[in-house]
Design an enzyme around this catalytic site. Structure first.
Site, PDB file in Angstrom:
ATOM      1  N   GLY A 184       5.503   8.371 124.862  1.00  0.00           N
ATOM      2  CA  GLY A 184       6.734   7.768 125.360  1.00  0.00           C
ATOM      3  C   GLY A 184       6.834   6.283 125.039  1.00  0.00           C
ATOM      4  O   GLY A 184       7.525   5.548 125.725  1.00  0.00           O
ATOM      5  N   LYS A 194      13.508   5.929 122.063  1.00  0.00           N
ATOM      6  CA  LYS A 194      14.602   6.405 121.220  1.00  0.00           C
ATOM      7  C   LYS A 194      15.922   6.320 121.977  1.00  0.00           C
ATOM      8  O   LYS A 194      15.968   6.561 123.182  1.00  0.00           O
ATOM      9  CB  LYS A 194      14.339   7.852 120.805  1.00  0.00           C
ATOM     10  CG  LYS A 194      13.091   8.002 119.944  1.00  0.00           C
ATOM     11  CD  LYS A 194      12.629   9.452 119.882  1.00  0.00           C
ATOM     12  CE  LYS A 194      11.289   9.539 119.181  1.00  0.00           C
ATOM     13  NZ  LYS A 194      10.672  10.861 119.391  1.00  0.00           N
ATOM     14  N   GLU A 202       1.968  11.144 114.937  1.00  0.00           N
ATOM     15  CA  GLU A 202       1.413  11.917 116.045  1.00  0.00           C
ATOM     16  C   GLU A 202       2.150  13.234 116.204  1.00  0.00           C
ATOM     17  O   GLU A 202       3.178  13.470 115.567  1.00  0.00           O
ATOM     18  CB  GLU A 202       1.481  11.117 117.356  1.00  0.00           C
ATOM     19  CG  GLU A 202       2.896  10.727 117.783  1.00  0.00           C
ATOM     20  CD  GLU A 202       2.882   9.898 119.072  1.00  0.00           C
ATOM     21  OE1 GLU A 202       2.355   8.791 119.053  1.00  0.00           O
ATOM     22  OE2 GLU A 202       3.420  10.386 120.080  1.00  0.00           O
ATOM     23  N   ARG A 245       5.249  19.452 123.292  1.00  0.00           N
ATOM     24  CA  ARG A 245       6.168  19.747 124.397  1.00  0.00           C
ATOM     25  C   ARG A 245       7.586  19.781 123.852  1.00  0.00           C
ATOM     26  O   ARG A 245       7.820  19.423 122.708  1.00  0.00           O
ATOM     27  CB  ARG A 245       6.079  18.641 125.449  1.00  0.00           C
ATOM     28  CG  ARG A 245       6.336  17.289 124.826  1.00  0.00           C
ATOM     29  CD  ARG A 245       6.451  16.177 125.830  1.00  0.00           C
ATOM     30  NE  ARG A 245       6.257  14.881 125.202  1.00  0.00           N
ATOM     31  CZ  ARG A 245       7.197  14.164 124.632  1.00  0.00           C
ATOM     32  NH1 ARG A 245       8.436  14.612 124.578  1.00  0.00           N
ATOM     33  NH2 ARG A 245       6.938  12.988 124.089  1.00  0.00           N
TER      34      ARG A 245
END
Lengths: 160, 491
Positions: B158, B231, B282, B286
């Site tokens: 995040g 984002k 990365e 999820r």
């Protein structure tokens, strides 16, 4: 009745008398129609309707949402203006710019600090912010601690 | 299959909606801060879990699942979604974890480990050591590094725990800052260094695997419009991407997915440098915030595929079933104060009107009266539009954003609209640092501002007239009588 509506750095002088509206000396034909009791109105011009949401805020502030844009204004009447006194923020006062968590306090009372020095770290919504000294001076008050939850505007550090 | 959704907000509602469509009963969990939150009432049942941070407590969630008789747990994004111990605990309790296997989450969660696996699988990985930065920096360490360099938390996610160091003098300070944030966010202060790619684009590939050797590629998303590594706008397909680069991205993502024998949804993230080279950064194990853009172009419900796989153990789709059509864009509506350096805002939502019309999707948990606090993140809603091509999608987004009315807290709506109209965005030529230099106009357009001023003056006048006694001081009993007469039979 004369109203001064301040939006950002712009000021509008608006005169409202019965159904006549004059904006900065120019008459306009606009009226406000209430759509519900929760702040929804129609701003009706001659040939055009605009939906607006209007809400009173504290201290003469009014919030308007119009076409996806949010405008926060201050509205003044001449009487109100006279009553009000202006008070500038104090130079050495560091307050929380948002509600959040005090992650760390890096200074103690009596400590001398340089301008720009990080005094405390605040976290709010996934974001950390370093609170820096606005001036050089001596820390006189630190009414917060690590892990404290603070409201917007809460005093974090006082420098003199 | 009864599904507990271990999340809140828009993503919890989004998952529950698909569950309902598939006939799966749902269980919500809710904290003290969410007693009246919409996700709680979207579910068939709701279990109270305690303090605001309870969404992060493994035992609390497992107990809620057991108590409610749920057979499966969907973690959503954030919270426990990338916590291998949680996935393990779900499976140990005899429940289905709707997501990757715990060991996959573990590998993906250790960014250094993920780099090693990707490199072994033949993916182009950013240069740099696969070793963590030692606790005590050896003499001369700072001088041995190439600048500018990113200091990144190995357990990161995040966009947290990342700092940029521009010179040897800054390195130690940035390492400490990244460690502090990583320690608070992830309870792990391991950091590593990664070279900064100037003028890079962030492009990611959506994969879906069955955990039995079959991995599908569901297209890419361009996510270069970011602020503070969060984002803000995502789209699919990535604009102006050469077909050869697209194929290289798909192949690389597929190779990594196969190397991990990937199960469920995952996102393989890449940087695209100015020469068109791709670099793995990365893998996110999820569902992503931005998954709807993929759904809009592929016509697939990704959560449905996840749930079907969890129930049957098989994918319903083959690679040849997947085709993208048109272009989709997502904009994140955040409670933040654009005028004050985008600080998160708090308050209460006093009015909401969501946009609509063809090919417009709003994923939100907004309602009038909703408190906006600091317990959770500042995402209020996601607006996703589809168009036959990028131009049509942009035109649609420009139509839709002004339709979205939110009162009570400042939002980034007007900022997003300006972004949509900026030449760089329109041309598709932008990098991850675009927002550092993008200066929005803060003032509303002059016509709109004048209109707002008129509305305010009329409003203030109305308020005044209502609170003032009649100028002649007389009441008007005849008026009241006439009104009563009119309302006869209605009262």
């Amino acid at each position: 009745m004369n109203y001064t509506v301040k939006i950002g750095k712009n000021e509008y002088q608006i005169k409202v008398h019965h159904n006549r509206v004059v904006v900065d000396g120019e008459p306009v034909s606009s009226r406000l129609i209430r759509l519900n009791n929760n702040g929804l109105y129609l701003l009706r011009h001659d040939d055009r309707d605009v939906e607006v949401h209007i809400q009173e805020k504290e201290a003469g502030g009014v919030e308007v949402v119009i076409a996806g844009q949010r405008v926060v204004a201050h509205v003044d009447t001449p009487q109100r203006r006279e009553r009000r006194k202006k008070e500038g923020p104090q130079a050495g006062t560091v307050v929380a710019p948002m509600p959040g968590l005090v992650v760390s306090v890096n200074v103690k009372e009596g400590e001398d600090v340089q301008q720009g020095q990080v005094l405390a770290v605040l976290e709010s919504m996934k974001m950390q912010m370093q609170m820096r000294a606005p001036i050089e001076g001596r820390v006189t008050r630190v009414p917060t601690r690590n892990g404290a939850q603070v409201e917007k505007g809460a005093l974090l550090v006082q420098i003199e | 299959m009864k599904v507990l959704v271990a999340n809140r907000g828009e993503i919890a509602i989004r998952i529950m909606r698909t569950c309902r469509e598939m006939g799966f009963p749902t269980v919500a969990v809710y904290s003290d801060a969410d007693r009246i939150a919409p996700h709680t009432r979207t579910a068939d049942e709701a279990v109270f879990i305690g303090e605001p941070k309870a969404y992060l407590e493994i035992d609390t969630i497992i107990n809620a699942a057991k108590r409610s008789g749920a057979q499966a747990v969907h973690p959503g994004y954030g919270f426990l979604s990338e916590n291998a111990a949680f996935a393990r605990a779900v499976e140990a309790a005899g429940l289905i974890f709707i997501g990757p296997r715990p060991e996959t989450i573990e590998k993906a969660g250790d960014k250094l480990e993920a780099r090693r696996i990707a490199r072994d699988a033949g993916l182009p990985v950013l240069p740099g050591s696969d070793e963590q930065v030692p606790c005590e920096l050896p003499l001369g360490f700072a001088d041995s590094v190439q600048y500018p360099v990113l200091v990144k938390a190995a357990a990161g996610g995040g966009g947290r725990g990342i700092r940029l160091a521009r010179s040897p003098e800054e390195l130690e300070m940035m390492i400490n800052a990244a460690r502090l944030e990583a320690c608070q966010a992830f309870d792990d202060d391991t950091v590593y260094l990664e070279p900064l790619i100037p003028e890079a684009r962030h492009v990611e590939v959506q994969i879906l695997g069955d955990g039995q050797g079959s991995v599908l590629v569901l297209g890419e998303r361009e996510c270069s419009i970011q602020r503070r590594r969060q984002k803000l706008i995502e789209e699919s397909p990535a604009p102006g991407l050469p077909e050869s680069t697209r194929q290289a991205l798909y192949e690389a993502a597929l190779r990594l997915g196969c190397a991990l024998n990937y199960r469920s949804l995952g996102t393989v993230e890449f940087l695209l440098d100015s020469s068109g080279q791709i670099h793995f950064i990365e893998i996110n194990p999820r569902i992503q915030v931005e998954h709807p853009v993929t759904e809009m172009v592929t016509g697939l419900d990704l959560v449905r595929e996840q749930l079907a796989l969890a129930e049957t153990g098989h994918l319903r789709l083959k690679q040849e079933d997947i085709a993208a059509r048109g272009a989709a864009i997502e904009a994140r509506i955040l409670a933040e104060d654009v005028e004050h350096d985008f600080l998160p805002a708090s308050g209460a939502i006093t009015y909401v009107k969501e946009p609509g019309g063809p090919f417009v999707r709003v994923d939100s948990a907004l309602y009038t009266g909703m408190p906006v606090g600091t317990s959770y993140d500042s995402l209020l809603a996601k607006v996703i539009v589809w168009g036959e091509d990028r131009e049509a999608a942009i035109a649609r987004m420009r139509r839709v954003l002004p339709e979205f009315q939110i009162s009570g807290v400042p939002t980034d709506l007007y900022f997003l609209l300006q972004l949509m109209e900026s030449p760089a965005f329109l041309s598709g030529q932008f990098h991850t640092t675009y927002l550092d230099s993008f200066k929005p106009v803060l003032d509303p357009s002059p016509d709109l501002e004048r209109e707002a001023a008129i509305a305010i003056a009329l409003f203030a006048h109305n308020q005044r007239e209502q609170t003032l006694p009649h100028s002649n001081g007389q009441s008007k009993p005849w008026r009241d009588a006439a009104w009563r007469e009119q309302m006869k039979g209605m009262l």
